[in-house]
Design a protein around this motif. Structure first.
Motif, short mmCIF file in Angstrom:
data_model
loop_
_atom_site.label_atom_id
_atom_site.label_comp_id
_atom_site.label_asym_id
_atom_site.label_seq_id
_atom_site.Cartn_x
_atom_site.Cartn_y
_atom_site.Cartn_z
N LEU A 1 0.96 -1.29 -0.01
CA LEU A 1 -0.20 -0.02 -0.07
C LEU A 1 0.87 1.12 -0.07
O LEU A 1 0.77 2.21 -0.71
N ASP A 2 2.06 1.18 0.86
CA ASP A 2 2.98 2.50 0.74
C ASP A 2 3.55 2.41 -0.30
O ASP A 2 3.73 3.80 -0.96
N LEU A 3 3.83 1.72 -1.22
CA LEU A 3 4.42 1.54 -2.50
C LEU A 3 3.39 2.25 -3.43
O LEU A 3 3.78 2.95 -4.43
N LEU A 4 2.27 1.74 -3.69
CA LEU A 4 1.32 2.24 -4.46
C LEU A 4 1.00 3.72 -4.19
O LEU A 4 0.78 4.44 -5.15
N ASN A 5 1.04 4.04 -2.94
CA ASN A 5 0.45 5.63 -2.43
C ASN A 5 1.91 6.52 -2.69
O ASN A 5 1.74 7.78 -2.85
N SER A 6 3.03 5.80 -2.99
CA SER A 6 4.29 6.59 -3.14
C SER A 6 4.14 7.13 -4.71
O SER A 6 4.84 8.34 -5.04
N PHE A 7 3.48 6.82 -5.68
CA PHE A 7 3.22 7.44 -6.94
C PHE A 7 2.54 8.65 -6.80
O PHE A 7 2.28 9.34 -7.89
N PHE A 8 2.01 9.16 -5.68
CA PHE A 8 1.05 10.41 -5.74
C PHE A 8 1.70 11.21 -4.71
O PHE A 8 1.86 10.90 -3.65
N GLU A 9 1.53 12.54 -5.10
CA GLU A 9 2.11 13.49 -3.98
C GLU A 9 1.08 13.81 -3.07
O GLU A 9 1.47 13.92 -2.08
N LYS A 10 -0.29 13.95 -3.70
CA LYS A 10 -1.40 13.95 -2.46
C LYS A 10 -2.27 12.79 -2.31
O LYS A 10 -2.60 12.25 -3.27
N ALA A 11 -2.25 12.40 -0.89
CA ALA A 11 -3.14 11.29 -0.64
C ALA A 11 -4.81 11.49 -0.92
O ALA A 11 -4.94 12.53 -0.62
N ASN A 12 -5.26 10.62 -1.38
CA ASN A 12 -6.71 10.68 -1.41
C ASN A 12 -7.29 9.63 -0.55
O ASN A 12 -7.24 8.31 -1.15
N PRO A 13 -8.07 9.91 0.38
CA PRO A 13 -8.42 8.70 1.49
C PRO A 13 -9.29 7.76 0.82
O PRO A 13 -9.45 6.44 1.30
N ASN A 14 -10.35 8.30 0.15
CA ASN A 14 -11.02 7.45 -0.80
C ASN A 14 -10.28 6.38 -1.68
O ASN A 14 -10.76 5.15 -1.65
N PHE A 15 -9.37 6.83 -2.28
CA PHE A 15 -8.47 6.01 -3.43
C PHE A 15 -7.93 5.06 -2.52
O PHE A 15 -7.55 3.81 -2.72
N ILE A 16 -7.20 5.43 -1.21
CA ILE A 16 -6.47 4.72 -0.32
C ILE A 16 -7.24 3.39 0.23
O ILE A 16 -7.04 2.24 0.13
N ASN A 17 -8.62 3.89 0.48
CA ASN A 17 -9.78 2.67 0.90
C ASN A 17 -9.95 1.85 -0.26
O ASN A 17 -10.03 0.64 0.02
N PHE A 18 -9.96 2.44 -1.52
CA PHE A 18 -10.15 1.39 -2.80
C PHE A 18 -8.99 0.46 -2.77
O PHE A 18 -9.23 -0.88 -2.84
N LEU A 19 -7.89 0.86 -2.71
CA LEU A 19 -6.68 0.17 -2.66
C LEU A 19 -6.62 -1.00 -1.63
O LEU A 19 -6.32 -2.06 -1.72
N LYS A 20 -7.06 -0.54 -0.45
CA LYS A 20 -7.15 -1.44 0.71
C LYS A 20 -8.02 -2.42 0.37
O LYS A 20 -7.82 -3.75 0.78
N ILE A 21 -9.18 -2.20 -0.22
CA ILE A 21 -10.10 -3.38 -0.64
C ILE A 21 -9.70 -4.39 -1.67
O ILE A 21 -9.63 -5.59 -1.34
N LEU A 22 -8.79 -3.62 -2.53
CA LEU A 22 -8.19 -4.65 -3.41
C LEU A 22 -7.01 -5.39 -2.92
O LEU A 22 -6.86 -6.70 -3.03
N LEU A 23 -6.14 -4.85 -1.84
CA LEU A 23 -5.39 -5.60 -1.03
C LEU A 23 -6.03 -6.67 -0.31
O LEU A 23 -5.70 -8.02 -0.27
N ARG A 24 -6.96 -6.33 0.41
CA ARG A 24 -7.45 -7.36 1.44
C ARG A 24 -8.08 -8.44 0.49
O ARG A 24 -8.24 -9.82 0.98
N ASN A 25 -8.56 -8.40 -0.82
CA ASN A 25 -9.12 -9.36 -1.58
C ASN A 25 -8.25 -9.97 -2.80
O ASN A 25 -8.67 -10.95 -3.56
N SER A 26 -6.83 -9.53 -2.42
CA SER A 26 -5.95 -10.03 -3.28
C SER A 26 -6.14 -9.80 -4.62
O SER A 26 -5.96 -10.62 -5.45
N ARG A 27 -6.50 -8.56 -4.93
CA ARG A 27 -6.90 -8.19 -6.22
C ARG A 27 -6.15 -7.09 -6.80
O ARG A 27 -6.53 -6.19 -7.84
N LEU A 28 -4.91 -6.75 -6.36
CA LEU A 28 -4.05 -5.52 -6.95
C LEU A 28 -3.81 -5.99 -8.47
O LEU A 28 -3.62 -4.70 -8.99
N ASP A 29 -3.60 -7.23 -8.73
CA ASP A 29 -3.21 -7.39 -10.19
C ASP A 29 -4.34 -7.10 -10.96
O ASP A 29 -4.23 -7.16 -12.54
N TYR A 30 -5.57 -6.82 -10.72
CA TYR A 30 -6.63 -6.44 -11.46
C TYR A 30 -6.79 -5.05 -11.99
O TYR A 30 -7.68 -4.60 -12.81
#
Length: 173
Positions: free
Chosen positions: A53-82
């Protein structure tokens, strides 16, 4: 099945008020998936999810809490490769929402931007919809335009043209 999952995520994103921000962020992450090393890191079971998650967020200057939550959902379901599939589907749904038809021009050589614009304008007039084309290099001598959403294919082949002329000349003789 994978495509159905991507469609569900894309449908949820397209209905959001901050869809443009999600679209931009997914575009950035999608381009990162072109690197094999990045894919290996994302798919590795030995790297902790927080580090991913830290790696994915490092691509952006400003964090978006909604997008972070979206990434967390993908992570939890092991779907980052989607992410590339979700981005592609989101791109398609966004184009449909804006009444833009995506198409591909296959040619032997790269076409200039002016030629692509000219083709887009002519197709816009003929098909009465907004067309956006991208050029892909192929091995055929002709030019082929494929518009998937409209189920339309336009092709011109030098070989077919030569055959038609030969047939015509033989009929005349």
């Amino acid at each position: 099945m994978d495509n159905l999952i991507a469609k569900k995520y894309a449908k949820a994103i397209i209905e959001r008020t901050d869809m443009e921000d999600f679209y931009h962020r997914l575009s950035v992450l999608n381009s990162a998936f072109c690197m094999p090393k990045f894919k290996d890191i994302v798919n590795s079971s030995q790297i902790q999810k927080d580090r991913k998650l830290d790696l994915l967020n490092s691509f952006f200057e400003k964090a978006n809490p909604n997008f972070i939550n979206f990434l967390k959902i993908l992570l939890r379901n092991s779907r980052l490769d989607y992410i590339p599939q979700i981005f592609k589907e989101l791109q398609r749904q966004k184009a449909l929402k804006e009444n833009i038809c995506q198409g591909v021009v296959y040619s032997k050589e790269a076409l200039s931007d002016d030629k692509i614009k000219e083709l887009e304008n002519k197709l816009n007039l003929k098909l009465n919809t907004k067309i956006k084309l991208k050029n892909e290099i192929g091995q055929n001598d002709g030019v082929k335009i494929y518009l998937e959403e409209l189920g339309c294919e336009i092709a011109f082949s030098m070989k077919a043209f030569q055959n038609k002329i030969s047939e015509y000349i033989l009929k005349i003789i």
